[in-house]
Scaffold this motif. Structure first.
Motif, short mmCIF file in Angstrom:
data_model
loop_
_atom_site.label_atom_id
_atom_site.label_comp_id
_atom_site.label_asym_id
_atom_site.label_seq_id
_atom_site.Cartn_x
_atom_site.Cartn_y
_atom_site.Cartn_z
N PRO A 1 16.00 -4.69 1.72
CA PRO A 1 14.65 -4.43 2.24
C PRO A 1 13.84 -5.73 2.30
CG PRO A 1 15.22 -2.84 0.53
CD PRO A 1 16.29 -3.89 0.52
N LEU A 2 13.20 -5.93 3.45
CA LEU A 2 12.40 -7.13 3.68
C LEU A 2 10.92 -6.77 3.80
CD1 LEU A 2 14.71 -8.85 6.34
CD2 LEU A 2 14.55 -9.38 3.90
N VAL A 3 10.07 -7.70 3.39
CA VAL A 3 8.62 -7.47 3.36
C VAL A 3 7.92 -8.64 4.04
CG1 VAL A 3 6.62 -7.27 1.82
CG2 VAL A 3 8.78 -6.17 1.19
N GLY A 4 7.07 -8.33 5.02
CA GLY A 4 6.21 -9.33 5.64
C GLY A 4 4.79 -9.10 5.17
N ALA A 5 3.85 -9.79 5.76
CA ALA A 5 2.45 -9.69 5.33
C ALA A 5 1.90 -8.27 5.47
CB ALA A 5 1.59 -10.68 6.10
N GLN A 6 2.27 -7.56 6.54
CA GLN A 6 1.75 -6.20 6.72
C GLN A 6 2.29 -5.25 5.66
OE1 GLN A 6 1.68 -4.65 10.75
NE2 GLN A 6 1.59 -6.73 11.58
N GLU A 7 3.58 -5.35 5.37
CA GLU A 7 4.16 -4.49 4.35
C GLU A 7 3.62 -4.85 2.96
OE1 GLU A 7 6.76 -4.64 7.89
OE2 GLU A 7 5.94 -6.23 6.63
N TYR A 8 3.43 -6.16 2.73
CA TYR A 8 2.88 -6.64 1.46
C TYR A 8 1.50 -6.02 1.24
CZ TYR A 8 3.74 -10.08 -2.24
OH TYR A 8 4.05 -10.68 -3.44
N ALA A 9 0.68 -6.03 2.29
CA ALA A 9 -0.66 -5.44 2.20
C ALA A 9 -0.58 -3.95 1.90
CB ALA A 9 -1.42 -5.69 3.51
N SER A 10 0.34 -3.24 2.55
CA SER A 10 0.50 -1.81 2.29
C SER A 10 0.96 -1.55 0.86
CB SER A 10 1.50 -1.19 3.26
OG SER A 10 0.97 -1.15 4.56
N LEU A 11 1.86 -2.40 0.38
CA LEU A 11 2.36 -2.24 -0.99
C LEU A 11 1.25 -2.31 -2.03
CD1 LEU A 11 5.67 -4.30 -1.04
CD2 LEU A 11 5.40 -1.99 -1.96
N PHE A 12 0.24 -3.14 -1.77
CA PHE A 12 -0.82 -3.35 -2.76
C PHE A 12 -2.17 -2.79 -2.35
CE2 PHE A 12 2.44 -6.29 -4.08
CZ PHE A 12 2.42 -6.13 -5.46
N GLY A 13 -2.22 -2.06 -1.23
CA GLY A 13 -3.45 -1.41 -0.82
C GLY A 13 -4.57 -2.36 -0.45
#
Length: 192
Positions: free
Chosen positions: A92-104
């Motif tokens: 699983p890969l995480v970019g800035a958008q996913e990072y933001a979703s992960l931490f609200g």
């Protein structure tokens, strides 16, 4: 597990000595490569390295010639030890958008921390086509540090997003390639 080779448009362009736009303008429409074969991270397609390498035509033939030197440099820069051939082999890969979703938080907050090289975020595992990309495992290992070094209470890990990303079921921001311009919105025809 060895780190996999991953390629976006710019990396493909580098190893095939083509313009980055050739991937989306020629290769995808012709069926040479498909977005279905890519993982979508922060709205950008990234393909398994082995799949991309296998697109090379035999040496001496016309067309897609792989630059072995550029490929070697890319693997060294990424620290890649394996060449996966299908997207299911990628972690699983995480970019800035996913990072933001992960931490609200808003994606802008992530970008600010990346730009300032804050210790609140771990170093990205990849720099693909101009984007910072992390392995989900890297993000989760640093989650406590991230939450403690950012504004208290604002950055909170959302376990449901982490689980969706880990199981390949994430469908939040960044999980699809957004259409650009007015195509498909009706705005183009309304202006006529």
């Amino acid at each position: 597990m060895a780190k996999p080779l991953v390629m976006g448009r710019k990396e493909i362009a580098m190893v095939y000595n083509i313009a980055p736009t050739a991937v989306s303008d020629r290769w995808v429409p012709r069926g040479t490569i498909s977005y279905e074969d890519a993982v979508i991270v922060s709205g950008k397609p990234f393909w398994p390295g082995g799949l991309v390498v296998d697109l090379a035509l035999p040496p001496g033939s016309r067309g897609r010639q792989l630059d072995e030197g550029a490929l070697s440099e890319l693997e060294k820069a990424q620290g890649a030890g394996v060449r996966p051939k299908v997207k299911g082999e990628l972690p699983p890969l995480v970019g800035a958008q996913e990072y933001a979703s992960l931490f609200g938080v808003d994606q802008v907050h992530v970008g600010q921390l990346v730009k300032s090289k804050s210790e609140a975020l771990p170093a990205s595992d990849y720099h693909l086509s101009g984007s910072h990309v992390w392995l989900l495992s890297t993000v989760l290992e640093a989650a406590d540090k991230t939450m403690s070094l950012t504004r208290k209470g604002l950055w909170q890990l959302d376990q449901s997003v982490a689980e969706a990303l880990s199981k390949g079921r994430y469908d939040g921001p960044g999980s699809f390639i957004a259409k650009r311009g007015n195509y498909g919105t009706g705005a183009a025809s309304a202006e006529k």
